[in-house]
Design an enzyme around this catalytic site. Structure first.
Site, mmCIF file in Angstrom:
data_model
loop_
_atom_site.group_PDB
_atom_site.id
_atom_site.type_symbol
_atom_site.label_atom_id
_atom_site.label_comp_id
_atom_site.label_asym_id
_atom_site.label_seq_id
_atom_site.Cartn_x
_atom_site.Cartn_y
_atom_site.Cartn_z
ATOM 1 N N GLU A 141 42.097 33.451 39.479
ATOM 2 C CA GLU A 141 42.287 32.792 38.192
ATOM 3 C C GLU A 141 43.644 33.112 37.565
ATOM 4 O OE1 GLU A 141 37.577 32.450 36.859
ATOM 5 O OE2 GLU A 141 38.883 33.861 35.823
ATOM 6 N N GLU A 176 33.141 29.707 41.858
ATOM 7 C CA GLU A 176 32.365 30.575 40.970
ATOM 8 C C GLU A 176 31.506 29.728 40.040
ATOM 9 O OE1 GLU A 176 34.381 33.510 38.675
ATOM 10 O OE2 GLU A 176 35.688 34.149 40.319
#
Length: 688
Positions: free
Chosen positions: A157, A314
């Site tokens: 991320e 995710e």
């Protein structure tokens, strides 16, 4: 449309798994042994490993400890489990911060951060890049050809920015390459305003709350620089591992960090990965349909980057620990929300996390394995059942999504419109505006792409550009050609306002789109909640549509320059003025919506009419979908897979057309109607 190859030839099925952090449990060997049993019981076949493992891999500078990773990956290989191996750059070890504090970020206040958190490092730092190259190379030498490894998971991320002196100098060099001269910078940024003209390159600094924030061209270019610097860092990481096994696909997980132009980042990756954490069951009326459309829009964005399947890297199997209110998924929602991703092009369902951390900030974040450490939980059973179902969907792996409509979504435009000081400083609601238009297609069951203005426009029948505030002259010309050649273009208020350096277009708004749309937008205002107005269809010119709808938040006064009125304002000095227009140009049409309309029904009616006029294909062409129910399609060119999903608050009955359908999971024929419970989903197949 032919099938795409699977993400990995080692695992040509739907991927199902989670982020796995065995380094947290090195003192608990019984836990690590139990994990393998539970993974198989949960029908998981892949894990992401090593994401934040740097200090476990390199406990002190230059000393590497891989024995624990050897054991985990070898155990995976022995048990038919695979791994995305991560590079650990997302969180540097404390020894590095202590010895080399220059790798830590400097905030916009020009104060260097202390050690802590994650992504607290400077992407420009040559020292940090060197340290990342060393650990990545060691990993690649040891594991790039390991039988359990099916891909690289680069960092985690990416996001954030640094304002250190290295970054300031890199920014100035970036500007030199782009503009060449200071005069060009000063003109592009209109720095004569407030006497902000730069007379030396060294005077230019990044925006700061106690420095410069009012030069919008500077703000925009700084965002572009941060994005490109982040992408360059990712490219640097990719370069350290690629050569050791060029066959391994490379990805990095995205999570809608506003500071990165993901469309550009996507060009550096082999496969796109997305982290999705919708806050289901959050609204007071328990209506998840808006959130479902919002989530679907982001899935379509990910798929559109490469026009092929992506990874849901995710999601949470239960709840998060960071939303304002952390709700459990209601019965059926785990299956529905997971398959929603698959319906929009995901070839995986993966979770954060496999096992709950025992301590620190994510110890209460949802996981497949709870602190109880066993399989007899509702969440574990939901995951295991989904894994079993995914095992029956191998034929869908690699299938594409047939789309004829696209929504324009550019990062430059997003940054610029949200920075503008003008009509609605209390919130311009750019993303919500995009959603208003996207959701209409979602409700109608019409698949859509989300593209950039520089992408190929000619492959679509309809292109929608909500609030296209920033547009280059060249892109305006490409849109004109698209319409002239038979395309349908729809845009809205506050479009065609500025160019690529955030300078207002001269000659009247909507700038480069004025001739295409056949209108001139003279004035735009923001409306208070107390301001009441509406728009009314003119039935004789709008496909026979009728009805009155609320206009709120933004309204424009528009003059016709060749366009016709489809709907007009109801009241105030706006009364009778154009609110929705249509302009025929060449073989196509261009529509302009001059105000923000509150009701979803308006957008559904508008786009249903446009879709039928242009011949767009519906996922269920003869079915009327209730609000909150959608249908999405994947296909290999021969067979189509239709995912019918119920995000409404009630049981729903869907009437099917006469095509021969079968239930993809059971193989049984389906005809007549579909009965969908609350949070229900049905996957039905038909010949294309």
């Amino acid at each position: 449309m032919a099938k795409f190859p699977p993400i990995s030839s080692k695992l040509p099925v739907m991927l199902h798994g989670a982020d796995y952090n065995p380094e947290q449990w090195s003192d608990y060997p019984e836990v690590l042994a139990e994990d393998i049993r539970l993974m198989k019981l949960a029908n998981c076949n892949v894990m992401s490993i090593g994401i934040f493992s740097w200090v476990k891999l390199e406990p002190e500078e230059g000393r590497f400890t891989f024995d624990w990773m050897d054991r985990v990956l070898n155990s995976f290989a022995d048990n038919g489990i695979y791994a995305f191996l991560a590079t650990p750059s997302g969180a540097r070890p404390a020894w590095m911060s202590a010895k080399y504090p220059e790798v830590l970020r400097v905030g916009s206040n020009r104060v260097r951060n202390l050690h802590g958190f994650r992504h607290n490092h400077c992407y420009t730092s040559s020292l940090y890049r060197d340290k990342v190259a060393i650990i990545n190379t060691e990993l690649a030498i040891r594991y790039a050809n390991h039988p359990a490894v099916i891909g690289w998971h680069i960092s985690n991320e990416f996001g954030g920015e640094c304002h250190c002196e290295d970054c300031q100098q890199a920014f100035r060099e970036w500007l030199r390459r782009k503009y060449e001269t200071l005069d060009a910078v000063n003109h592009a940024w209109w720095t004569t305003f407030w006497s902000h003209t730069y007379t030396a390159w060294e005077q230019i600094e990044s925006p700061s709350s106690h420095g410069e924030t009012q030069v919008h061209g500077l703000n925009l270019d700084w965002k572009r620089f941060v994005s490109e610097q982040t992408i360059d860092f990712c490219k640097h990481e990719i370069g350290t591992v690629r050569g050791f096994n060029p066959e391994l696909p490379i990805t990095t997980n995205m999570h809608m960090i506003e500071g990165i132009d993901y469309r550009k980042l996507a060009k550096e990756l082999d496969v796109i990965s997305w982290d999705a954490y919708p806050d289901w069951h959050y609204t007071e009326d328990d209506d998840d349909s808006r959130l479902a459309a919002w989530t679907a829009m982001h899935y379509d964005l990910m798929r559109s980057f490469k026009n092929k399947p992506f990874l849901l890297m995710e999601s949470t199997p239960s709840m998060t620990n960071w939303q304002s209110v952390s709700k459990l998924k209601r019965p059926g929602m785990h299956k529905l929300s997971s398959l929603q991703a698959v319906s929009h092009g995901a070839d995986s369902v993966q979770y954060f996390q496999w096992r709950k951390s025992r301590g620190s900030s994510e110890k209460f974040h949802g996981a497949v394995v709870d602190h109880s450490g066993q399989e007899n939980t509702r969440v574990f059973q939901d995951v295991a059942q989904l894994g079993e179902l995914l095992g029956n969907l191998a034929e869908i792996v690699g299938t594409g999504t047939p789309t004829e409509v696209a929504i324009l979504f550019d990062w430059d435009n997003r940054w610029a419109v949200k920075d503008a000081q003008g009509i609605r400083n209390s919130g311009i609601r750019f993303e919500e505006t995009v959603l208003q238009h996207y959701r209409a297609f979602w409700e109608l069951g019409i698949p859509a792409d989300l593209i950039g203005t520089e992408d190929n426009l000619s492959k679509y029948k309809v292109i929608v550009a909500p609030m296209l505030y920033l547009i280059r002259e060249a892109d305006g010309e490409r849109i004109r050609q698209f319409v002239e050649q038979g395309g349908t273009f729809v845009t809205t208020y506050w479009s065609g306002i500025v160019n690529e350096t955030d300078l207002c277009h001269l000659g009247g708004f909507p700038g480069p789109l004025r001739g295409t749309l056949g209108i001139w937008a003279e004035e735009t205002e923001g409306l208070h909640a107390r301001d009441s107005n509406g728009i009314v269809f003119r039935p004789e010119s709008a496909w026979g549509l009728s009805g009155e709808y609320a206009a709120h938040e933004i309204a424009e006064l528009v003059h016709l320059e060749g366009a016709e009125i489809l709907a007009e304002y109801k009241s105030d000095f706006y009364a009778g003025r154009p609110a929705l227009t249509r302009h025929s140009l060449g073989n196509g049409k261009a529509y302009y919506l001059a105000t923000r309309v509150k009701e979803l029904d308006f957008y559904v009616k508008l786009y249903d009419a446009i879709s039928r006029e242009t011949g767009l294909r519906y996922a269920l062409p003869e079915s009327e979908l209730p609000q909150g129910v959608t249908a999405q399609v994947r296909t290999d060119g021969v067979r189509e897979y239709v995912f019918v999903q119920n995000f409404s608050r009630a049981e729903q009955t869907i009437r099917l057309d006469s095509q021969g359908y079968t239930d993809v999971v059971t193989g049984q024929p389906v005809s007549g109607t579909l009965e969908l419970p609350v949070h229900g989903i049905s996957i039905i197949g038909r010949s294309r």
